[in-house]
Structure formats: structure tokens, C-alpha cells
Enzyme design. Structure first.
Site, PDB file in Angstrom:
ATOM      1  N   THR A 121       0.861  -1.176   0.000  1.00 60.49           N
ATOM      2  CA  THR A 121       0.000   0.000   0.000  1.00 60.49           C
ATOM      3  C   THR A 121       0.900   1.230   0.000  1.00 60.49           C
ATOM      4  OG1 THR A 121      -1.652  -1.225   1.241  1.00 60.49           O
ATOM      5  CG2 THR A 121      -1.867   1.175   1.238  1.00 60.49           C
ATOM      6  N   GLU A 157      -3.926  -4.637  -2.486  1.00 64.25           N
ATOM      7  CA  GLU A 157      -4.333  -5.886  -1.832  1.00 64.25           C
ATOM      8  C   GLU A 157      -5.433  -5.599  -0.814  1.00 64.25           C
ATOM      9  OE1 GLU A 157      -3.367  -9.194  -2.314  1.00 64.25           O
ATOM     10  OE2 GLU A 157      -5.129  -9.248  -1.034  1.00 64.25           O
ATOM     11  N   ARG A 160      -7.817  -9.847   4.297  1.00 66.33           N
ATOM     12  CA  ARG A 160      -7.896  -9.636   5.742  1.00 66.33           C
ATOM     13  C   ARG A 160      -7.046 -10.689   6.414  1.00 66.33           C
ATOM     14  NH1 ARG A 160     -14.026 -10.941   5.939  1.00 66.33           N
ATOM     15  NH2 ARG A 160     -13.144 -12.393   4.440  1.00 66.33           N
ATOM     16  N   GLY A 277     -17.420  -2.151  19.384  1.00 66.93           N
ATOM     17  CA  GLY A 277     -16.406  -2.775  20.232  1.00 66.93           C
ATOM     18  C   GLY A 277     -15.309  -1.789  20.549  1.00 66.93           C
ATOM     19  N   CYS A 284      -3.059  -2.003   9.088  1.00 64.37           N
ATOM     20  CA  CYS A 284      -3.519  -1.230   7.920  1.00 64.37           C
ATOM     21  C   CYS A 284      -4.363   0.004   8.225  1.00 64.37           C
ATOM     22  CB  CYS A 284      -4.279  -2.149   6.977  1.00 64.37           C
ATOM     23  SG  CYS A 284      -3.183  -3.351   6.199  1.00 64.37           S
ATOM     24  N   LYS A 287      -2.552   3.058   9.891  1.00 60.61           N
ATOM     25  CA  LYS A 287      -1.484   3.564   9.010  1.00 60.61           C
ATOM     26  C   LYS A 287      -2.069   4.164   7.732  1.00 60.61           C
ATOM     27  CE  LYS A 287       0.617   0.108   6.522  1.00 60.61           C
ATOM     28  NZ  LYS A 287       0.445   0.371   5.104  1.00 60.61           N
ATOM     29  N   LYS A 344      -6.964  -8.904  16.213  1.00 60.91           N
ATOM     30  CA  LYS A 344      -8.250  -9.570  15.989  1.00 60.91           C
ATOM     31  C   LYS A 344      -7.984 -11.078  16.038  1.00 60.91           C
ATOM     32  CE  LYS A 344      -8.176  -9.788  10.982  1.00 60.91           C
ATOM     33  NZ  LYS A 344      -8.904  -9.549   9.759  1.00 60.91           N
ATOM     34  N   ARG A 351       0.434  -5.580  15.517  1.00 60.86           N
ATOM     35  CA  ARG A 351       0.632  -4.191  15.117  1.00 60.86           C
ATOM     36  C   ARG A 351      -0.617  -3.371  15.460  1.00 60.86           C
ATOM     37  NH1 ARG A 351       3.119  -5.318   9.146  1.00 60.86           N
ATOM     38  NH2 ARG A 351       1.681  -7.072   9.242  1.00 60.86           N
TER      39      ARG A 351
HETATM   40  N1  LIG Z   1      -1.171  -7.250   6.384  1.00 59.70           N
HETATM   41  C1  LIG Z   1      -2.292  -6.960   5.773  1.00 59.70           C
HETATM   42  O1  LIG Z   1      -3.390  -7.360   6.200  1.00 59.70           O
HETATM   43  C2  LIG Z   1      -2.293  -6.126   4.525  1.00 59.70           C
HETATM   44  C3  LIG Z   1      -3.453  -6.075   3.729  1.00 59.70           C
HETATM   45  C4  LIG Z   1      -3.439  -5.310   2.566  1.00 59.70           C
HETATM   46  C5  LIG Z   1      -2.302  -4.576   2.234  1.00 59.70           C
HETATM   47  N2  LIG Z   1      -1.192  -4.623   3.036  1.00 59.70           N
HETATM   48  C6  LIG Z   1      -0.012  -3.865   2.630  1.00 59.70           C
HETATM   49  O2  LIG Z   1       0.921  -4.765   2.050  1.00 59.70           O
HETATM   50  C7  LIG Z   1       2.260  -4.388   2.377  1.00 59.70           C
HETATM   51  C8  LIG Z   1       2.970  -5.526   3.088  1.00 59.70           C
HETATM   52  O3  LIG Z   1       2.302  -5.762   4.310  1.00 59.70           O
HETATM   53  P1  LIG Z   1       2.608  -7.055   5.198  1.00 59.70           P
HETATM   54  O4  LIG Z   1       1.654  -7.010   6.335  1.00 59.70           O
HETATM   55  O5  LIG Z   1       2.651  -8.254   4.321  1.00 59.70           O
HETATM   56  O6  LIG Z   1       4.094  -6.677   5.680  1.00 59.70           O
HETATM   57  P2  LIG Z   1       5.134  -7.581   6.500  1.00 59.70           P
HETATM   58  O7  LIG Z   1       5.862  -6.638   7.378  1.00 59.70           O
HETATM   59  O8  LIG Z   1       4.420  -8.751   7.096  1.00 59.70           O
HETATM   60  O9  LIG Z   1       6.121  -8.151   5.376  1.00 59.70           O
HETATM   61  C9  LIG Z   1       7.009  -7.368   4.643  1.00 59.70           C
HETATM   62  C10 LIG Z   1       8.200  -8.242   4.259  1.00 59.70           C
HETATM   63  O10 LIG Z   1       9.041  -7.521   3.365  1.00 59.70           O
HETATM   64  C11 LIG Z   1      10.397  -7.877   3.640  1.00 59.70           C
HETATM   65  N3  LIG Z   1      11.293  -6.858   3.070  1.00 59.70           N
HETATM   66  C12 LIG Z   1      11.541  -5.613   3.497  1.00 59.70           C
HETATM   67  N4  LIG Z   1      12.399  -4.987   2.689  1.00 59.70           N
HETATM   68  C13 LIG Z   1      12.694  -5.850   1.691  1.00 59.70           C
HETATM   69  C14 LIG Z   1      13.518  -5.784   0.525  1.00 59.70           C
HETATM   70  N5  LIG Z   1      14.189  -4.667   0.199  1.00 59.70           N
HETATM   71  N6  LIG Z   1      13.598  -6.869  -0.258  1.00 59.70           N
HETATM   72  C15 LIG Z   1      12.926  -8.001   0.031  1.00 59.70           C
HETATM   73  N7  LIG Z   1      12.136  -8.130   1.119  1.00 59.70           N
HETATM   74  C16 LIG Z   1      12.009  -7.062   1.936  1.00 59.70           C
HETATM   75  C17 LIG Z   1      10.423  -7.952   5.157  1.00 59.70           C
HETATM   76  O11 LIG Z   1      11.531  -8.686   5.609  1.00 59.70           O
HETATM   77  C18 LIG Z   1       9.083  -8.636   5.453  1.00 59.70           C
HETATM   78  O12 LIG Z   1       9.217 -10.034   5.495  1.00 59.70           O
HETATM   79  C19 LIG Z   1       2.136  -3.117   3.209  1.00 59.70           C
HETATM   80  O13 LIG Z   1       2.254  -2.004   2.364  1.00 59.70           O
HETATM   81  C20 LIG Z   1       0.729  -3.206   3.765  1.00 59.70           C
HETATM   82  O14 LIG Z   1       0.188  -1.933   4.058  1.00 59.70           O
HETATM   83  C21 LIG Z   1      -1.160  -5.393   4.147  1.00 59.70           C
END
Ligand SMILES: NC(=O)c1ccc[n+]([C@@H]2O[C@H](COP(=O)([O-])OP(=O)(O)OC[C@H]3O[C@@H](n4cnc5c(N)ncnc54)[C@H](O)[C@@H]3O)[C@@H](O)[C@H]2O)c1
Length: 473
Positions: A121, A157, A160, A277, A284, A287, A344, A351
Site C-alpha cells: 500500500t 491488496e 484480511r 467494540g 492497515c 497507518k 483480531k 501491530r
Molecule cells: N497485512 C495486511 O493485512 C495487509 C493487507 C493489505 C495490504 N497490506 C499492505 O501490504 C504491504 C505488506 O504488508 P505485510 O503485512 O505483508 O508486511 P510484512 O511486514 O508482514 O512483510 C514485509 C516483508 O518484506 C520484507 N522486506 C523488506 N524490505 C525488503 C527488501 N528490500 N527486499 C525483500 N524483502 C524485503 C520484510 O523482511 C518482510 O518479510 C504493506 O504495504 C501493507 O500496508 C497489508
């Protein structure tokens, strides 16, 4: 297709495993060596339903590496960027990981046409920015040829946590943004089995009944980027809206559960995200609403609705503490048990978890805080071991000598607890159900003073009344 996923967290790993199951050749690339070793051993670093099972089923199409040079970027049809974009102190998203990923991808691109996709994101305009970083890195590599070898796309993406694989295989829609027609075509082909729903469903991830073809929304880059923020902010404000009404319901003697049902059945409103609740948490909503506001500020827009949704949300956590104070009169020296730490149920993600904020407020007021979680305890001990919270393995230990218990996370196992036996361990039988999740009559039969969120209709007995009844027992 040949796919490389850069960043194998919640989003990257889920996407990788789903695409591999659909028959694509997927390489997962992450800079965390320990994570890659765990994945190579067939273990998932995160708790997510069905993930390890699907990793096993799709293992012939999945590879894991921590080295850009070994990821096969030069031969990839699609490279996803799904690294973290955590929040900076000023509310803007930290784009350092995206920048590093973009530069590394640029250094390793080959002569084959590759679509580079922002799945992280990222703020509006990031598509262009990433594209320029990739070009910059390409230009520094020997043998750089100026012809276009890649196109940039955005594919936000919407999964959930807790139902990540289900949401990936059976999404409401897929959004793809790009200026280059070829990029849109490549991504449409990549997702075709999901769009057509013609892949075999799995027993542990069944296709929802009546689930048909999935719509694809093609857009320009900026619109796709804004769709993600607009969707998250809308969901966040829906939750805050019902919480605001819950505060009023409590004052006027109404029940937010009945109200939620009464308004949610209106198809223009819809019943989801209308559970009152202690508000949202997780990686997400907080942020992304903050990022939306900082983007708007750059254009001198105030976004008052989004701002209010955030305020209402964070006040719900303070409300828990105020409610306890109202019942217990003094918090100093009291013992408060928290059931649930994850933001949840069905995830181990901590986070922006409300439990940690509530614990901090209680500790500041001199209370002792004990906490349990069926899945996130290990993470909690690792990350917050020195925060002054007593992380305990059993619910029994948490309620022992407690002056009150707060249900923070709606884990199904908490519904099945032996409340009568637990009550006997407590100093005072006060239960604050922060998710309106437990059966009020069961708790009251067990002798608890039950407090929900926005349940103004509950004929509540005072704690002293409850105490005298249980003494008479
Ligand atoms: N978690 C969610 O529910 C969700 C849902 C929709 C969108 N997003 C978005 O998706 C993105 C990722 O979220 P997430 O929760 O999967 O993050 P996360 O922190 O779980 O995973 C990110 C991964 O990227 C790796 N990383 C960092 N720098 C790197 C690099 N230069 N090269 C290779 N790997 C690298 C980290 O080691 C980590 O494993 C964010 O922008 C988030 O806002 C998350």
C-alpha cells in the site's frame, strides 16, 4: 507465468502460495534470512489458516531465496513488490523498503518484458516514483539498453489477516492499475483462474456457495492507488460510526446489537463492519488513514471525516479504562486480566493492537496487567517482554485474583470457557466484553457483572449487589 514476489510477509507469502497453487512458477524473495530458512523447511512464519497446507500442496511451484541475484528476476513475467510500508512518526508511510526493493529489482531486470507491480500500500504517485527508481538502477548496470523492458502496475491488496488465503482465492474484486495496456493484459492473464473461478477448490479452503466470476477493475495508476486508501478509510469509518452510535446507545438505554442489525439489513448500508467494540487495530487501518490524511494535506485538504474516524477509534481504548475506573473506583493496585492480545482473532499480528494500548493506560494508572492469547503470546513476549505486562500461558492464571477481566480479542475458544470456575478465582467478578462477543446470560448466570459496548439496555447490577449475591451463594 514466472513470478517473483519481493517481501514475503502477510501479503507477499499469501499471494505467492495462492499463485503457485494456481500453477504459476513463483519465487519468494525476502531479505530476512531466518524467514527464508523457515519457509524452505516448509514452515510458515505467520499464523494464517491453511497457509502451511497450501505451501505443501504447491511446493513444486514455489522457491524461496534471500538473494536478488538468485530470484530469477531477469526471466520474470511479473515482479510483485509487497514489502512493508509502516507508518513514520509524522503519519506518512515509510517508503524505504519500497525504494530498496525497486533499486534492487532494477539492477536485476533482464531483456524480457516484465511487469513490476506495487502490491504494497503506497501513496498516490508511487507507481511513477518506483518506475523512475527502477530506470535509475537499470542505467547503472553494464549493457543497459534504453528500450522499455518493463511496465509499472498497481495491484492493491484487500485481504484480511485471519482469512488471507480465502480472500485471495475468492476476492470481491481484483483492482489493477497501469498506463501500459500490456501490463493490464499480463495481470489479467495471471489472475485468470481466480477471475473465472475455474480452479479446483480445496477442502480446507472451500469456495463459498454460489460464488461466481470475480470482477476485475482496471484503472490508471493513481486511481488504483487511491482505491486502496479510500476502501480502507471507508471500512475504518464504518466501524467508528457504529462505535459513536454505541456511545449514545449506552446513554439512552438502547442496545447497539439491535441497532447494528436494524441498520445493517439495509442493503445500501450492509451488515459487515458494523460491530461495536473497542475499535480497529492492525497494520492497515491506522497507518492507511494517517497516510491518506498526510497526502490530502499536501493538497490542502483536511479530510475531516477520516480524522474523526481515527479519533473515535482511539477513544474506544480509553473508554475501556474509564469504564473500569467507573466500576472499580480506583485502578491503582488493581489486577486487570486481558483476554486476547492479537488485534483480531485468527492472527498473531500485534501491530497497533488495542490490547497493548489498553495495557499501557492501565499500567500508567498503577494497575497490574495480566494477559493471555491463544496464538500471539510468543510474539508478545518477544516484542513487549519488558513492557511490564504479565504474559501468561493460561486463562486461569490471568483471572486469578483479578479485579476485572477485559475480553479484547474475539477468539472462539473464549466463548467455551468454564466461567463459573473462573469466577471463583477472581477477586471481583467484573467482565468487560470489549467485542460484545460473549453470551451475556451465560456470564450473568455464572455470577458476573457483565458490561458490553453500547449495551445501554442491560439491566446491570452493581458490583456490590453481585458481590453480596455471590457471598450468599
Ligand atoms: N497485512 C495486511 O493485512 C495487509 C493487507 C493489505 C495490504 N497490506 C499492505 O501490504 C504491504 C505488506 O504488508 P505485510 O503485512 O505483508 O508486511 P510484512 O511486514 O508482514 O512483510 C514485509 C516483508 O518484506 C520484507 N522486506 C523488506 N524490505 C525488503 C527488501 N528490500 N527486499 C525483500 N524483502 C524485503 C520484510 O523482511 C518482510 O518479510 C504493506 O504495504 C501493507 O500496508 C497489508
Amino acid at each position: 507465468m514466472k513470478v517473483v514476489i519481493v517481501g514475503t510477509g502477510y501479503v507477499g507469502l499469501t499471494t505467492a502460495v495462492a499463485l503457485a497453487y494456481l500453477g504459476h512458477e513463483v519465487t519468494c524473495l525476502d531479505v530476512l534470512e531466518e524467514k527464508i530458512q523457515l519457509l524452505q523447511a516448509g514452515k510458515s512464519p505467520i499464523y494464517e489458516h491453511g497457509l502451511e497446507e497450501l505451501m505443501e500442496l504447491a511446493k513444486l511451484h514455489l522457491r524461496y531465496t534471500s538473494q536478488y541475484a538468485q530470484a530469477g528476476i531477469e526471466n520474470a513475467d511479473v515482479v510483485f513488490i509487497s514489502v512493508g510500508t509502516p507508518q513514520n512518526a509524522d503519519g506518512t508511510p515509510n517508503l524505504d523498503y519500497v525504494k530498496r526493493a525497486a533499486l534492487s529489482i532494477g539492477q536485476h531486470l533482464g531483456t524480457r518484458f516484465t511487469v513490476i507491480v506495487n502490491k504494497s500500500t503506497v501513496p498516490i504517485g508511487s507507481g511513477n516514483w518506483v518506475s523512475s527508481l527502477v530506470r535509475e538502477a537499470m542505467s547503472q548496470v553494464d549493457g543497459y539498453k534504453p528500450e522499455a523492458r518493463f511496465a509499472m502496475a498497481s495491484n492493491p491488496e484487500f485481504l484480511r489477516e485471519g482469512t488471507a488465503l480465502h480472500d485471495t482465492l475468492y476476492p470481491d474484486r481484483i483492482v489493477v492499475g497501469a498506463e501500459d495496456e500490456r501490463a493490464l493484459m499480463v495481470l489479467t492473464n495471471l489472475y485468470r483462474p481466480i477471475l473465472n473461478q475455474d480452479f479446483p477448490a480445496l477442502e480446507f479452503l472451500p469456495r463459498p456457495e454460489g460464488f461466481g466470476a470475480v470482477p476485475i477493475v482496471t484503472a490508471d495508476l493513481a486511481s488504483a492507488e487511491l482505491i486502496k486508501y479510500a476502501a480502507n478509510a471507508f471500512l475504518a469509518l464504518k466501524i467508528s460510526y457504529i462505535n459513536e452510535i454505541a456511545q449514545l446507545a449506552e446513554k439512552v438505554g438502547a442496545d447497539i446489537m439491535q441497532i447494528g442489525r436494524g441498520i445493517g439489513l439495509d442493503t445500501r448500508i450492509g451488515s459487515r463492519f458494523l460491530n461495536a467494540g473497542i475499535g480497529w487495530g492492525g497494520s492497515c487501518f491506522g497507518k492507511d488513514t494517517a497516510a491518506l490524511m498526510t497526502t490530502a494535506e499536501e493538497y490542502r485538504l483536511a479530510m475531516p471525516i477520516v480524522k474523526a474516524a481515527r479519533e473515535v477509534n482511539y477513544n474506544q481504548r480509553v473508554w475501556v479504562v474509564e469504564k473500569l475506573l467507573q466500576e472499580l473506583k480506583i485502578l491503582k493496585g488493581r489486577t486487570i486480566g486481558l483476554l486476547g492480545l492479537a488485534f483480531k482473532a485468527q492472527t498473531d499480528d500485534l501491530r497497533d493492537a488495542p490490547a497493548l494500548d489498553i495495557a499501557r493506560h492501565l499500567l500508567q494508572r498503577g494497575a497490574k496487567v495480566k494477559a493471555h492469547d491463544p496464538v500471539a503470546l510468543g510474539h508478545a513476549r518477544q516484542l513487549y517482554g519488558d513492557a511490564g505486562i504479565h504474559f501468561l500461558d493460561t486463562v486461569e492464571e490471568v483471572v486469578q485474583e483479578a479485579d476485572a477481566v477485559v475480553l479484547v480479542t474475539e477468539w472462539p475458544e473464549y466463548r467455551k470457557l468454564e466461567w463459573e470456575a473462573l469466577k471463583r478465582r477472581m477477586k471481583t467478578p467484573l467482565l468487560l466484553d470489549g467485542r460484545n462477543f460473549l453470551a451475556q446470560h451465560v456470564l450473568e448466570q455464572a455470577g458476573f457483572l457483565y458490561i458490553g459496548v453500547g449495551r445501554g439496555n442491560i439491566k446491570s447490577h452493581s458490583l456490590t449487589q453481585i458481590a453480596s449475591v455471590s457471598e450468599a451463594d
